[in-house]
Design a protein around this motif. Structure first.
Motif, short mmCIF file in Angstrom:
data_model
loop_
_atom_site.label_atom_id
_atom_site.label_comp_id
_atom_site.label_asym_id
_atom_site.label_seq_id
_atom_site.Cartn_x
_atom_site.Cartn_y
_atom_site.Cartn_z
N ALA A 48 0.87 -1.47 -0.11
CA ALA A 48 0.02 0.11 -0.37
C ALA A 48 0.54 1.63 -0.07
O ALA A 48 1.79 1.08 0.69
CB ALA A 48 -1.13 0.19 0.92
N PRO A 49 0.25 2.27 -0.41
CA PRO A 49 0.91 3.65 -0.37
C PRO A 49 1.34 3.45 1.20
O PRO A 49 0.73 5.02 1.71
CB PRO A 49 0.04 4.38 -1.25
N SER A 50 2.21 3.34 1.89
CA SER A 50 2.31 3.03 3.44
C SER A 50 2.42 4.80 4.23
O SER A 50 3.04 4.63 4.53
CB SER A 50 3.80 2.77 3.53
N GLN A 51 3.01 5.58 3.36
CA GLN A 51 3.23 6.81 4.10
C GLN A 51 1.79 7.37 3.77
O GLN A 51 2.14 8.90 3.92
CB GLN A 51 4.63 7.78 3.10
N LEU A 52 1.24 7.31 2.76
CA LEU A 52 -0.14 7.79 2.24
C LEU A 52 -1.06 7.23 3.38
O LEU A 52 -1.25 6.55 4.22
CB LEU A 52 -0.86 7.26 1.58
N PRO A 53 -1.84 9.19 4.22
CA PRO A 53 -2.87 9.03 5.40
C PRO A 53 -3.29 8.30 5.42
O PRO A 53 -4.34 8.32 3.94
CB PRO A 53 -2.38 10.26 6.11
N GLU A 129 8.95 23.22 -2.23
CA GLU A 129 8.38 24.75 -2.05
C GLU A 129 6.97 24.01 -1.60
O GLU A 129 7.20 24.81 -0.69
CB GLU A 129 8.18 25.65 -2.96
N VAL A 130 6.47 23.66 -1.99
CA VAL A 130 5.21 22.81 -1.67
C VAL A 130 5.58 22.63 -0.21
O VAL A 130 5.06 22.61 1.11
CB VAL A 130 4.33 21.81 -2.59
N ALA A 131 6.42 21.22 -0.45
CA ALA A 131 7.32 20.90 1.40
C ALA A 131 7.58 21.37 2.37
O ALA A 131 7.55 21.97 3.62
CB ALA A 131 7.70 19.31 0.97
N ASP A 132 8.39 23.06 2.11
CA ASP A 132 8.49 23.53 2.91
C ASP A 132 7.05 24.58 3.34
O ASP A 132 7.49 24.85 4.30
CB ASP A 132 9.19 24.85 1.76
N SER A 181 2.95 5.49 -10.55
CA SER A 181 4.13 4.78 -9.46
C SER A 181 5.07 5.96 -8.63
O SER A 181 5.36 6.15 -7.97
CB SER A 181 5.00 3.71 -9.63
N LEU A 182 6.17 6.82 -10.16
CA LEU A 182 6.77 7.86 -10.04
C LEU A 182 5.88 9.13 -9.43
O LEU A 182 6.60 9.48 -8.62
CB LEU A 182 7.11 7.64 -11.67
N TYR A 183 4.80 9.51 -9.87
CA TYR A 183 3.80 10.49 -9.23
C TYR A 183 3.79 10.07 -7.52
O TYR A 183 4.21 11.42 -6.73
CB TYR A 183 3.29 10.89 -9.94
N ARG A 184 3.01 9.31 -7.68
CA ARG A 184 3.18 8.47 -5.36
C ARG A 184 4.91 8.72 -5.36
O ARG A 184 4.89 9.19 -4.06
CB ARG A 184 2.55 7.29 -5.67
N GLN A 185 5.05 8.44 -6.14
CA GLN A 185 7.08 8.17 -4.68
C GLN A 185 7.21 9.86 -4.71
O GLN A 185 7.85 9.57 -3.92
CB GLN A 185 7.77 7.39 -6.21
N ARG A 186 7.08 10.64 -5.70
CA ARG A 186 7.73 11.86 -5.82
C ARG A 186 6.90 12.99 -4.00
O ARG A 186 7.81 12.94 -3.53
CB ARG A 186 7.23 13.33 -6.97
N PHE A 187 5.44 12.77 -3.91
CA PHE A 187 5.23 12.73 -2.79
C PHE A 187 5.99 12.49 -1.12
O PHE A 187 5.54 12.50 -0.93
CB PHE A 187 3.59 13.49 -2.37
N GLU A 188 5.73 10.90 -1.29
CA GLU A 188 6.44 10.32 -0.69
C GLU A 188 7.24 10.59 0.23
O GLU A 188 7.67 10.69 1.08
CB GLU A 188 6.15 8.71 -0.27
N GLU A 189 8.50 10.88 -0.70
CA GLU A 189 10.19 10.85 -0.72
C GLU A 189 10.17 12.06 -0.29
O GLU A 189 11.29 12.71 1.05
CB GLU A 189 10.92 10.90 -1.98
N GLY A 191 7.86 13.07 2.46
CA GLY A 191 6.71 13.20 3.33
C GLY A 191 5.43 13.66 3.29
O GLY A 191 4.79 14.32 3.77
N LEU A 192 4.76 14.33 2.10
CA LEU A 192 3.47 15.28 2.15
C LEU A 192 2.43 14.00 1.39
O LEU A 192 2.57 12.59 1.15
CB LEU A 192 3.88 15.58 0.31
N ASP A 193 1.60 14.48 2.19
CA ASP A 193 -0.15 13.54 2.24
C ASP A 193 -0.59 13.55 0.84
O ASP A 193 -1.41 15.02 1.56
CB ASP A 193 -0.41 13.82 4.10
N LEU A 194 -0.95 12.89 -0.41
CA LEU A 194 -1.24 13.47 -0.96
C LEU A 194 -2.86 12.85 -1.00
O LEU A 194 -3.09 11.50 -0.65
CB LEU A 194 -1.02 12.57 -2.32
#
Length: 452
Positions: A48-53, A129-132, A181-189, A191-194
């Motif tokens: 699963a998307p383990s880092q997705l909340p 920048e979004v993460a910041d 998979s790449l799109y999701r990974q960019r958020f996960e790395e 720590g952004l909850d998508l």
């Protein structure tokens, strides 16, 4: 020429070998290209998307359980008087299929690639920048990918053969697994909850009517299944969000969840497949479910209710490089009437790659977003207080750098791959304050409501 069946077998058999090795250079200061998991390309995510909340409303994935009642504690401001909740919305910012095909066993020297160092750098600049902003959620109401996966225009065979209907379905799945998979990974790395909603490009892109679009129209479900698998399911295949329109065509792609005790997010799927077309509307069991969700929120006294969907409802709105899709019926649609009846605070939309605000029946619509590959990448920063929502839209600038030229995509459409966002170029293009009584205050720039 298409790859031989042997090459396709190589793709299938080697996908289980693990994570791709990094290949190729990067733009100055950029991360190496994000890599997809080989097995996932063929079969979907192994976990699963383990880092997705998980949803914060305490609801169980059991299909018979209703969402838990609202918390009894009084909502509070941030400990220093700051916002109680912070979110970012960034629809359509990518709207491309970006991934380094050189990592695939079917790629050969001289083949095209859907990756450039400029795009990789721009994605880093934007998402960093979004993460910041330290958001607790990132909402993306549609167009996460390009999605033109039903035709291998150049006969490359990179995602397998495409001679038969079965071949085409498998090709769509391989391409979708790779790019999602790449799109999701960019958020996960980061720590952004998508929290995404389905856009037209996520189901192959409009139009869908007519005989030439038959395969795409008839297989909208394949596209939606890919979307749900990568963003809206747990590791065991159960829904990430239990509150959804069950036993309907939208049960895997629409959902509601409490982002916090004060903020409810409802994400709708505005695409209704009919026999001869795909209509932009919220109808049937999804509309009935929406009515129930909003009724419960009203009874609980939920402080802020945000509904997101891909297409604007109210118009006209500003648009750039867009087909300017809108919801059927506009302000007179059953969907908008439900939003009005239950006092929704904000309807958030994408699609148009520009920013506009409109209001009808006490509900504020914010259509926003901008294309990264045109150096118009845009995001909305939202801050929820007890008595107001503070909204700020920011846009990043960029320039042509190098000789990246047009980006290869599986279909015939080509987008720019040589523009690069400039770090530190972010600037405000509009601000607005929404009060709990529905009043709009202090609108500036593109956030000044239209139609006044």
């Amino acid at each position: 020429m298409q790859r031989s069946t042997l090459a396709t077998a190589v793709l299938t058999c080697t996908l289980a070998l693990g994570t791709f090795a990094a290949i190729g250079g990067t733009a100055a200061g950029a991360r190496p290209p994000v890599r997809a998991d080989r097995a996932a390309i063929e079969t979907g995510p192994a976990t699963a998307p383990s880092q997705l909340p998980r949803p914060t409303d305490g609801a169980s994935p059991e299909p018979t359980r209703e969402p838990d009642p609202a918390p009894t504690a009084e909502p509070t401001q941030g400990v220093t008087g700051g916002p109680a909740y912070t979110f970012v919305a960034a629809p359509d910012f990518l709207n491309q299929d970006v991934g380094d095909l050189r990592t695939l066993p079917t790629w050969r020297a001289g083949d095209p690639n859907s990756w450039t160092p400029q795009l990789e750098s721009s994605i880093d600049v934007f998402l960093d920048e979004v993460a910041d902003q330290d958001p607790q959620a990132v909402l993306v109401p549609g167009d996460l990918v390009e999605g033109h996966w039903t035709k291998d225009t150049g006969g490359t065979g990179i995602f397998g053969p495409s001679s038969t209907t079965r071949d085409k379905v498998a090709m769509v799945r391989r391409a979708g697994n790779f790019y999602h998979s790449l799109y999701r990974q960019r958020f996960e790395e980061r720590g952004l909850d998508l929290y995404p909603a389905v856009g037209d490009h996520d189901i192959g892109d409009n139009p869908w009517s007519g005989p030439r679009q038959a395969f795409k129209r008839e297989h909208v479900g394949v596209f939606k299944d890919l979307f749900a698998t990568w963003y809206l399911q747990e590791r065991d295949g159960s829904p990430r969000f239990p509150d959804r329109p069950r036993h309907s065509p939208w049960e895997d792609t629409a959902y509601a969840t409490s982002l916090s005790p004060d903020v409810l997010l409802v994400s709708v799927d505005v695409f209704h497949r009919t026999r001869n077309d795909v209509r932009t509307e919220v109808v049937g069991k999804q509309l009935a479910w929406l009515r129930q969700v909003l009724h419960r929120a009203q009874e609980r006294g939920t402080r802020w209710v945000i509904v997101q969907g891909h297409t604007p409802v109210l118009g006209p709105v500003r648009y750039r490089s867009s087909s300017d899709l809108g919801l059927r019926g506009g302000a007179h649609s059953p969907f908008w009437r439900v939003l009005e009846r239950y006092g929704v605070d904000m309807y958030l939309a994408g699609e148009v790659h520009d920013t506009s605000v409109r209001r009808a029946g006490g509900v504020t619509q914010v259509a926003t977003g901008g294309l990264l590959y045109k150096a118009e990448a845009t995001y909305l920063l939202g801050q929820a207080y007890d008595d107001r929502l503070e909204l700020e839209v920011r846009e990043l600038d960029g320039e042509l750098t190098g000789a990246g030229g047009k980006l290869w995509q599986l279909g015939a459409y080509r987008t720019n791959g040589s523009r690069e966002l400039t770090p530190g170029s972010s600037h405000t293009v509009g601000t607005l304050t929404l009060r709990r009584n529905g009043d709009q205050e202090d609108g500036t720039g593109k956030m000044v409501p239209l139609g006044r």
